[in-house]
Design an enzyme around this catalytic site. Structure first.
Site, short mmCIF file in Angstrom:
data_model
loop_
_atom_site.label_atom_id
_atom_site.label_comp_id
_atom_site.label_asym_id
_atom_site.label_seq_id
_atom_site.Cartn_x
_atom_site.Cartn_y
_atom_site.Cartn_z
N GLY A 155 2.79 5.55 13.04
CA GLY A 155 3.52 4.34 13.47
C GLY A 155 3.03 3.85 14.82
CD GLU A 179 13.47 2.30 10.06
OE1 GLU A 179 13.83 3.47 10.31
OE2 GLU A 179 13.96 1.31 10.59
CE LYS A 181 -1.72 3.09 1.91
NZ LYS A 181 -1.48 4.51 1.50
CD GLN A 225 4.95 18.26 5.21
OE1 GLN A 225 3.89 17.88 5.72
NE2 GLN A 225 6.07 18.37 5.90
N GLY A 266 6.91 5.89 8.01
CA GLY A 266 6.10 7.11 7.96
C GLY A 266 6.24 7.88 9.26
CB SER A 267 4.13 10.49 10.73
OG SER A 267 2.90 9.80 10.73
CB CYS A 299 13.93 9.35 7.40
SG CYS A 299 13.08 8.52 6.09
CD GLU A 317 10.30 13.65 10.75
OE1 GLU A 317 9.24 13.04 10.95
OE2 GLU A 317 11.32 13.13 10.27
P1 ADP Z 1 3.30 11.31 6.07
O1 ADP Z 1 2.46 12.24 6.86
O2 ADP Z 1 4.75 11.59 6.12
O3 ADP Z 1 2.78 11.01 4.71
P2 ADP Z 1 2.05 9.00 7.20
O4 ADP Z 1 2.54 8.25 8.39
O5 ADP Z 1 0.75 9.69 7.32
O6 ADP Z 1 3.24 9.96 6.89
O7 ADP Z 1 1.99 8.08 5.91
C1 ADP Z 1 2.88 7.06 5.58
C2 ADP Z 1 2.10 5.90 5.00
O8 ADP Z 1 1.19 5.42 5.98
C3 ADP Z 1 1.24 6.25 3.79
O9 ADP Z 1 1.23 5.15 2.89
C4 ADP Z 1 -0.12 6.45 4.40
O10 ADP Z 1 -1.18 6.23 3.48
C5 ADP Z 1 -0.13 5.37 5.46
N1 ADP Z 1 -1.06 5.61 6.58
C6 ADP Z 1 -1.47 6.79 7.08
N2 ADP Z 1 -2.36 6.60 8.09
C7 ADP Z 1 -2.52 5.25 8.23
C8 ADP Z 1 -3.29 4.41 9.10
N3 ADP Z 1 -4.09 4.92 10.02
N4 ADP Z 1 -3.20 3.08 8.94
C9 ADP Z 1 -2.37 2.54 8.01
N5 ADP Z 1 -1.64 3.28 7.16
C10 ADP Z 1 -1.68 4.62 7.26
#
Ligand code: ADP
Length: 499
Positions: free
Chosen positions: A233, A250, A175, A331, A228-229, A284, A385
């Site tokens: 996470g 990560e 995904k 952003q 991701g964030s 990152c 961050e």
């Molecule tokens: P950023 O804000 O840097 O894009 P995110 O952590 O929101 O970081 O996104 C990183 C990935 O996680 C993307 O593929 C996003 O679609 C996915 N993502 C965001 N929210 C969720 C969630 N609640 N459950 C699973 N995946 C998620």
């Protein structure tokens, strides 16, 4: 342009089951729609997981060297398509062309590196306390692995996660981030050409709270790998904990470069410019804090500010552009809000601090490279961050103070120290709380044959890449074989006494 048939499930390109789509935009010209992609929900994710589960028994039985050969072909195809993928990345994600080529190169390196694991040792044989007993432990695949990836390294990060998972005999559902679905489609197309059998790799495009969350929840997925964030996470790791899934995260960083009074200042300035503003600060490992000894601060700061303000901004495709746009308008606004918070807290803007809206810049998401001065450890801009081209200077008076400042955040991904003093260098290597430490190098620049990941709230104890790349997606199986002809039962710890 894709017509929304961007989910790849069981070897077929399909739309979302309810036909919904979403758009991917060019961050350098947000009026330009790059493509329309399947907006997936739970039903789509379940179909992908079912296809992956069906393909698993056959894929895991294929000999590892043969799976490795498929990844080797993937490396060759990535090389063949490097320029096309790099240009697509510039268009969809915004980074400048040379950096986009580097992103694809990372995937090429990873493909060849992991392909070779197919012929490497896959376990250990150990002695037994009993006679005529064979004891070994072997890595086993875990089943269906769910990969949730961000937009900042849209080819490299899926490759870090996917190649080890496939080599180990797992099947996967990817995904990708909603900002870069097109690159994920191109990546999967190449895997198909490399000969990955139907159902082994599946792709669902869509949003995190919809498709991403459904992947985490799916009972057929045994392991999640997420980048991701920290906020997301934490959510995902929490759910995986409750569901007893393996999960590797990560997450965020607040990386710093320390510049000591005995540093090579020219080298440190070049490193700071690259770490702070490369990829518009959206790595990152970006250096959003510059911890500088007071005796060299003025020289370092004045020179840094001069060069930061001279950086050429532009669409990534322009060969003269050094800094491209940030990923999207949301952003862009968030970055600008953070600079405002920093100024309200007492930091001074030495250069930048503004959204570029003149001329063609106004069509995209461009933020001027920004240097803040007088940053102190308690400020939010020194702790949180920002993920944009913003860095700040923190003044210190000694190595002890510098190391304490570097360690003063909740994160621990990448920290760097510039010094000519070997004692200071080794003190820093020991004391810095980070998964990656650099001496006389910027905070970005990881090579794929070393472990990548962070300590503290940057992760949950896993590493990607390096020789432990397969740890996250394998389980150890211990194997005991009695080859004695005797009819005696010999019990461990009871019938054997090792003096
Ligand atoms: P950023 O804000 O840097 O894009 P995110 O952590 O929101 O970081 O996104 C990183 C990935 O996680 C993307 O593929 C996003 O679609 C996915 N993502 C965001 N929210 C969720 C969630 N609640 N459950 C699973 N995946 C998620």
């Amino acid at each position: 342009m894709h017509s929304g048939k961007t989910n790849f499930i069981g070897g077929k390109w399909v739309q979302a089951q309810d036909g919904q789509t979403f758009e991917s935009l060019n961050p350098a010209r947000t009026a330009e729609v790059i493509g329309r992609y399947a907006r997936s929900w739970q039903a789509d994710v379940e179909a992908a997981v079912t296809a992956a589960a069906a393909a698993y028994p056959a894929w895991r039985r294929i000999p590892a060297p043969v799976r490795g050969a498929t990844l080797f072909r993937m490396g060759q195809l990535l090389e063949r398509e490097k320029e096309r993928l790099a240009r697509q990345m510039v268009e969809e994600m915004g980074k400048v062309l040379v950096e986009a080529r580097g992103d694809v190169q990372e995937a090429i390196d990873m493909a060849y590196y992991i392909a070779a694991f197919g012929r490497m040792p896959n376990g250990s044989v150990v002695p037994s306390e009993r006679a005529e007993m064979f004891c070994s432990a072997q890595r086993m695949p875990v089943g269906v692995v769910g990969l949730i990836t961000p937009w900042n390294f849209p080819i490299a990060i899926p490759s870090w996660k996917m190649f080890p998972a496939l080599l180990a005999g797992n099947t996967v559902v990817l995904k990708p981030a909603e900002d870069t679905p097109g690159l994920a489609v191109s990546f999967v197309e190449l895997l198909v050409e490399a000969g990955v059998p139907s159902g082994v790799v599946n792709l669902v495009t869509g949003f995190g709270a919809e498709a991403g969350a459904a992947l985490v929840e799916s009972a057929g997925v045994s392991t999640i790998s997420f980048t991701g964030s920290t906020e997301t996470g934490r959510l995902i790791a929490g759910r995986c904990g409750q569901l007893m899934k393996r999960v590797s995260c990560e997450l965020g960083g607040k990386n710093a470069i320390v510049v000591m009074d005995d540093a090579n200042i020219e080298l440190a300035i070049k490193g700071a410019l690259w770490s702070a503003f490369g990829t518009a600060g959206q790595r990152c490992t970006a250096a959003s804090r510059l911890i500088v000894h007071r005796d060299v601060k003025r020289r370092f700061r004045d020179e840094l500010v001069d060069r930061a303000s001279a950086l050429r901004m532009g669409a990534g495709i322009d060969p003269k552009a050094q800094i491209g746009p940030v990923i999207n308008r949301k952003q862009l606004e968030r970055i600008h809000r953070y600079v405002g918070i920093g100024v309200a807290e007492g930091a001074k803007t030495l250069t930048g601090g503004r959204v570029l809206d003149e001329g063609a810049f106004g069509d995209g998401c461009f933020y001027a490279p920004t240097v803040l001065d007088d940053m102190t450890l308690s400020m939010r801009v020194a702790q949180e961050e920002i993920f944009g081209p913003v860095t700040g200077i923190i003044e210190v008076g000694s190595l002890e103070e510098a190391l304490a400042a570097a360690n003063s955040t909740q994160y621990g991904l990448s920290l760097s120290l510039y010094t000519q003093n070997v004692t200071s260098a080794f003190r820093a290597i020991q004391e810095l709380e980070a998964g990656i430490v650099y001496i006389n190098l910027p905070t970005s620049g990881a090579e794929i044959q070393l472990p990548f990941g962070g300590v503290k709230n940057t992760g949950n104890g896993h590493r990607e890449a390096g020789w432990m790349a397969m740890d996250y997606c394998t389980e150890w199986k211990s194997i005991y074989v009695n080859y004695a002809e005797s009819e005696e039962l010999v019990r461990a710890q009871i019938d054997t006494q090792v003096a």
